[in-house]
Each structure stands twice: as C-alpha cells, then as structure tokens.
Motif scaffolding. Sequence first.
Motif, PDB file in Angstrom:
ATOM      1  N   LEU A  64     -12.805 -14.846 -80.742  1.00  0.00           N
ATOM      2  CA  LEU A  64     -11.438 -15.657 -80.257  1.00  0.00           C
ATOM      3  C   LEU A  64     -10.168 -14.089 -79.855  1.00  0.00           C
ATOM      4  O   LEU A  64      -9.405 -15.053 -79.221  1.00  0.00           O
ATOM      5  CB  LEU A  64     -10.767 -15.831 -81.469  1.00  0.00           C
ATOM      6  CG  LEU A  64     -11.623 -17.041 -82.294  1.00  0.00           C
ATOM      7  CD1 LEU A  64     -11.368 -17.358 -83.573  1.00  0.00           C
ATOM      8  CD2 LEU A  64     -11.513 -18.330 -81.360  1.00  0.00           C
ATOM      9  N   PHE A  69      -6.765 -15.783 -78.450  1.00  0.00           N
ATOM     10  CA  PHE A  69      -6.417 -16.048 -80.063  1.00  0.00           C
ATOM     11  C   PHE A  69      -5.275 -14.817 -80.949  1.00  0.00           C
ATOM     12  O   PHE A  69      -6.549 -13.778 -80.695  1.00  0.00           O
ATOM     13  CB  PHE A  69      -7.260 -16.993 -80.408  1.00  0.00           C
ATOM     14  CG  PHE A  69      -7.341 -18.420 -79.590  1.00  0.00           C
ATOM     15  CD1 PHE A  69      -6.208 -19.737 -79.669  1.00  0.00           C
ATOM     16  CD2 PHE A  69      -8.152 -18.200 -78.454  1.00  0.00           C
ATOM     17  CE1 PHE A  69      -5.920 -20.898 -78.618  1.00  0.00           C
ATOM     18  CE2 PHE A  69      -8.918 -19.721 -77.660  1.00  0.00           C
ATOM     19  CZ  PHE A  69      -8.062 -20.747 -77.371  1.00  0.00           C
ATOM     20  N   PHE A  89      -7.802 -22.451 -82.202  1.00  0.00           N
ATOM     21  CA  PHE A  89      -8.786 -22.911 -80.818  1.00  0.00           C
ATOM     22  C   PHE A  89      -8.772 -23.855 -80.630  1.00  0.00           C
ATOM     23  O   PHE A  89      -9.313 -24.994 -79.917  1.00  0.00           O
ATOM     24  CB  PHE A  89      -9.835 -21.808 -80.478  1.00  0.00           C
ATOM     25  CG  PHE A  89     -11.204 -22.605 -80.217  1.00  0.00           C
ATOM     26  CD1 PHE A  89     -11.074 -21.527 -79.228  1.00  0.00           C
ATOM     27  CD2 PHE A  89     -12.013 -22.457 -80.829  1.00  0.00           C
ATOM     28  CE1 PHE A  89     -12.306 -22.113 -78.242  1.00  0.00           C
ATOM     29  CE2 PHE A  89     -13.386 -22.987 -80.393  1.00  0.00           C
ATOM     30  CZ  PHE A  89     -13.478 -22.624 -78.816  1.00  0.00           C
ATOM     31  N   LEU A 109     -17.288 -22.487 -79.104  1.00  0.00           N
ATOM     32  CA  LEU A 109     -16.942 -21.302 -78.911  1.00  0.00           C
ATOM     33  C   LEU A 109     -18.302 -20.507 -77.911  1.00  0.00           C
ATOM     34  O   LEU A 109     -18.089 -19.803 -77.075  1.00  0.00           O
ATOM     35  CB  LEU A 109     -17.025 -20.132 -80.576  1.00  0.00           C
ATOM     36  CG  LEU A 109     -15.832 -20.293 -80.911  1.00  0.00           C
ATOM     37  CD1 LEU A 109     -16.073 -19.518 -82.342  1.00  0.00           C
ATOM     38  CD2 LEU A 109     -14.772 -19.213 -80.000  1.00  0.00           C
TER      39      LEU A 109
END
Length: 333
Positions: A64, A69, A89, A109
Amino acid sequence: MKEMSLDEIRSFQQARGLHVTGELNPETLRAIEESRWKLGDRSLYLQNSPLMHGDDVAALQSRLTEMGFNCGRVDGIFGEITESAVKDFQKSVGVKVDGKCGPATIIALLRLTKIVSGGTPSALRESAVQKNRGPALANKVIVIDPSSEEYEREIVYDIAQRIEGRLLALGASVFLTRGAQNNPSESERISFTNESGADLLISLHVDHHKNASARGVATFFYGSDQHGVHSIVGERFASLVQREICARTDFLNCRTHAKTWDSLRLTKAPAVRVDLGYATNASDIERLARPDFRDTLAESFIIAIQRLYLAAEDDAKTGTLRISDLRNAGIRR
C-alpha cells in the motif's frame, strides 16, 4: 513448530533484527509466529486488542505504501492507520469499502504495481514532517529513556539529566521515562513516549558481554531488511549521534545498526537507542565514571539533535559545533 537448534535460533534472530541470544524468549517466539503468515493466507482487519500482526500485515503495508497510501510505519501491526489505508485503496479500485483485506482486496493488490516515484512515500512523509518542524529546539518534545538495569542505571540516569538540563536551556520540552528509583516496563515507556507527542526518543544504555574485551559505542534505529523498510529520520539521527560521540571521545566506533526491537518499532516518533560502552570493559567504565566525560557525551547528543533539524546548507562538520554556538546563533528561539 519444529524444534530449532541453537544456531538456527541465532540465525533467525539475526535475520529479524532481534537480540541474538540463542534463546526462545517471548520476543523470538512472537517473531516466529509472525513469520509464518504470508499475504493471502488469511483476511486482515482491525480487531480488538491484541491487534493482528505478522509478515502478511507488513507485506500489505509495504504494498500500500508503494502505491502512495499512508499506512504510517511498516511495522506488521494492523492498526487504525492501516485500516484507513485499506479503505482508501478499496475506494480507488472499486471493491467493497470495509477496511478488511480479504480475497477481493488482495487480488486487486496483486494486479497493481506501485504508482509513486521519487522515493518510498513513507520515507518522504517522515522526512517532510521532520523538515517542516524547523531548526529551533524550542518547539521540540524530546523524550529521554534511561535504562534501569542495575549495572547501568546510575550512569545513564546521570547522563540523561545532563542532556535534559542542556535541552531545557535551549528551550526544548524534555521528559524522562523514569526517575532515580522507579523502573517502568518497556511497554509503559513506549506508551509514555507516544502519549507525550514526542518528536524524538533517545534510549540510553550501557552494554555488557561475557568477553571483557568488548567495548565501544553503538547506535540503533528501526529498520527491517527483510521488509525493506526503515526510519529515515531515525537512521539519520543514529548516524549523527554515533559520529558526534566518536569525534569528541575516544570510544571505539561500533557503528549504527537497524533493529526491530519494540522500543524502536512501536514508538511513533523516530527512536534511537545508544549503547554507551560496556559495563564489562574496564576502560569503558573508567571513562563513564568521569564527570567531564559524561558532559562531553551530553554535548554530543545536543549537537546531534540540533544537526538533525538543520537544513543541509546550515549544517556543520562533525565535532565542530558547540552548545555556545547554538545560543550565539539564536537557534534556540
């Protein structure tokens, strides 16, 4: 868990940035438990204490962070900041926004690559916060953590007081994690530091070793080669402290090292541990017994703290600044 040999335990501890004792202590057992989780093995979410922790959480935070993020520090603990980053996200990729890293979120992801360039975002954020704090010490909150082991408690407490007095004279706010007699636990010291809103934590220790020849000064900051993360500000401050002490004293230089100890990992502010010589080495103890040597150490810390907040163009060569220079320059205001 299969039985581990002494060498395997030591190797594991070394790789994880732990104290290398060869013992299956609670810290090592927890790290073994964390290491068995890989991203995708389980759903990750914010739960009541104890929080979820493991290598899968660290991998989630790293991924992330690479995509921009804000997870805060990559520490392998699924807290509120990590949950918020997961939600951000999820919003960006159009999956259910619940803050839980389940199958759909993990698939998203794995399909995406990092979108931020120019450095690790968490490192950029940490550096920016430190830079924006400005050079003056008057608005800084410094926590000094003198250790409490019997062989070191008097020495490090005295040095902590010498640092405290000089920082107060320069206008900083200073807190000690303990008094002359009490002995708070590590978790209590961490909580105290976090609750104080510290800008910096300095943990003072004297090392010991079965080999009486072991000697010198070493500094430690939060970092994990395994997860590819470290505290940028912590590493810089550790380097500054190490260099200033070695330039001003005849301590042997035992260098700076990245570690994952709880005092470094769980403290929100940049944190550095300094081992000021060895209680088992006669020459180190002779040095530490001298008031003038302790004063030199205290001045080394003050200069390192000030250099941490100076812009590159205003910095000075190692070992050249004096506290009087800071007062004359008006940096304390």
